[in-house]
Design an enzyme around this catalytic site. Structure first.
Site, PDB file in Angstrom:
ATOM      1  N   GLY A 100       0.766  -1.364  -0.218  1.00 47.36           N
ATOM      2  CA  GLY A 100      -0.010  -0.079   0.068  1.00 47.36           C
ATOM      3  C   GLY A 100       0.697   1.256  -0.180  1.00 47.36           C
ATOM      4  O   GLY A 100       2.148   1.227  -0.442  1.00 47.36           O
ATOM      5  N   ASN A 101       0.093   2.410   0.294  1.00 43.70           N
ATOM      6  CA  ASN A 101       0.732   3.681   0.249  1.00 43.70           C
ATOM      7  C   ASN A 101       1.250   4.081  -0.938  1.00 43.70           C
ATOM      8  O   ASN A 101       2.578   4.169  -1.479  1.00 43.70           O
ATOM      9  CB  ASN A 101       1.938   3.901   1.184  1.00 43.70           C
ATOM     10  N   LEU A 102       0.311   3.953  -1.934  1.00 44.06           N
ATOM     11  CA  LEU A 102       0.666   3.667  -3.469  1.00 44.06           C
ATOM     12  C   LEU A 102       1.197   4.864  -4.060  1.00 44.06           C
ATOM     13  O   LEU A 102       0.700   6.028  -3.495  1.00 44.06           O
ATOM     14  CB  LEU A 102      -0.630   3.076  -4.332  1.00 44.06           C
ATOM     15  N   HIS A 103       2.122   4.789  -4.957  1.00 45.34           N
ATOM     16  CA  HIS A 103       2.653   6.035  -5.424  1.00 45.34           C
ATOM     17  C   HIS A 103       2.760   5.855  -7.032  1.00 45.34           C
ATOM     18  O   HIS A 103       2.394   4.438  -7.614  1.00 45.34           O
ATOM     19  CB  HIS A 103       3.955   6.390  -5.029  1.00 45.34           C
ATOM     20  N   GLY A 157       5.383   4.646  -8.731  1.00 47.95           N
ATOM     21  CA  GLY A 157       6.005   3.529  -9.046  1.00 47.95           C
ATOM     22  C   GLY A 157       5.063   2.406  -9.123  1.00 47.95           C
ATOM     23  O   GLY A 157       5.302   1.495  -9.991  1.00 47.95           O
ATOM     24  N   HIS A 158       3.909   2.487  -8.199  1.00 45.97           N
ATOM     25  CA  HIS A 158       3.116   1.370  -8.276  1.00 45.97           C
ATOM     26  C   HIS A 158       2.407   1.288  -9.526  1.00 45.97           C
ATOM     27  O   HIS A 158       1.802   0.234 -10.168  1.00 45.97           O
ATOM     28  CB  HIS A 158       1.946   1.117  -6.895  1.00 45.97           C
ATOM     29  N   GLY A 207       9.216  -4.537  -8.186  1.00 48.11           N
ATOM     30  CA  GLY A 207      10.134  -3.721  -8.980  1.00 48.11           C
ATOM     31  C   GLY A 207      11.530  -3.853  -8.733  1.00 48.11           C
ATOM     32  O   GLY A 207      11.830  -4.688  -7.712  1.00 48.11           O
TER      33      GLY A 207
END
Ligand code: PAF
Length: 279
Positions: A27-30, A32-33, A143
């Site tokens: 979670g705490n998606l950004h 990059g996700h 990643g």
């Protein structure tokens, strides 16, 4: 996008789908996700993204408690994405009984990040194994920023002969070249400027090796400079890409990897490079 919490409801929904691409996250998606979702779209239309802060991969209670949890924000970021199912289980859902891994972790899992984060990679492989069992994916995307994690997951899949293709996604950086990470949110503004130094030193180190410096000297120089700048470096090492062992003078495909603390925040990064012949 369906949001599912329970493994049994997930199973029911997945029964109707084939060719699943799994994107495991904490979670705490950004951005990059989001780039992982872009990769997933190229592979299949059935994308399962999981959000689960895995307690057994944390070494300290403080780190686990401070890990950013932003489910509401994550859901709104995913609203218009290509994700088919967002799976957000609880710890009880994932580990209804004491977690157990029959796979024997490779020795390399105790080096680099594994040297100070005892048991971390066993925790990662245990949860990834569980997520693979629950979702039965054809593809799973990870990643390259977590280089050692990616290597160990690929090795686990290959050693266990799992019919899953692991897709490696490039590291996404901000305009200053800072690798995007959920941990960046823990940095205070004035430290963000220093955080990018890790990448800069990795780059400089690879360039000096390419210009003929001895690996050990280049590593030492980078470590000393970062320490002077206020970093507490866990490791700064050049390894070979194929198995993360120390390179010999026959190896050309290398990777510089580092992890360290700036203030309270532990950051990691890496830079791949190739040298033409001898070190
Ligand atoms: O890279 C991560 O976010 C985690 O280690 C993973 C792979 C989701 C397992 O918890």
């Amino acid at each position: 996008m369906k949001i599912i919490k329970s493994p049994s409801i997930l199973k029911e929904n997945l029964n109707k789908l084939e060719n699943i691409t799994l994107i495991p996250t904490m979670g705490n998606l950004h951005e990059g996700h989001l780039s992982l979702i872009k990769e997933a779209k190229k592979l299949s239309k059935n994308i399962v993204l999981t959000i689960f802060v895995n307690p057994i991969q944390f070494n300290s209670k403080h780190d686990l408690e401070n890990y950013p949890r932003t489910l509401k924000q994550d859901v709104s970021l995913l609203k218009d994405s290509a994700v088919t199912i967002l799976f957000t289980p609880s710890t009880k859902d994932i580990f209804p009984t004491k977690p157990f891994l029959s796979y024997k972790m490779p020795i390399i899992s105790n080096e680099l990040c594994g040297k100070t984060r005892i048991g971390h990679f066993k925790g990662v492989i245990t949860v990834v194994d569980r997520l693979f069992n629950l979702t039965n994916p054809s593809y799973a995307i990870f990643g390259k920023k977590d280089y050692q994690q990616l290597y160990l997951i690929k090795k686990f899949v290959s050693d266990s002969k799992l019919p899953i293709k692991i897709i490696e996604a490039p590291t996404i950086r901000n305009i200053n070249n800072l690798a995007l990470s959920s941990r960046n949110n823990l940095l205070i503004d004035k430290d963000i400027k220093n955080a990018v130094e890790l990448y800069k030193k990795l780059k400089i180190c690879t360039e000096s090796v390419l210009n003929g410096a001895k690996i050990h000297d280049a590593e030492l120089m980078a470590k000393e400079e970062l320490t002077k700048e206020g970093w507490k470096i866990d490791y700064f090492e050049i390894r070979r890409q194929s198995d993360l062992k120390k390179p010999t003078n026959k190896d050309s495909k290398l990777v510089a990897l580092s992890a360290g603390f700036f203030g309270d925040v532990r950051l990691i990064d890496n830079v791949e490079f190739c040298i033409p012949s001898t070190i």
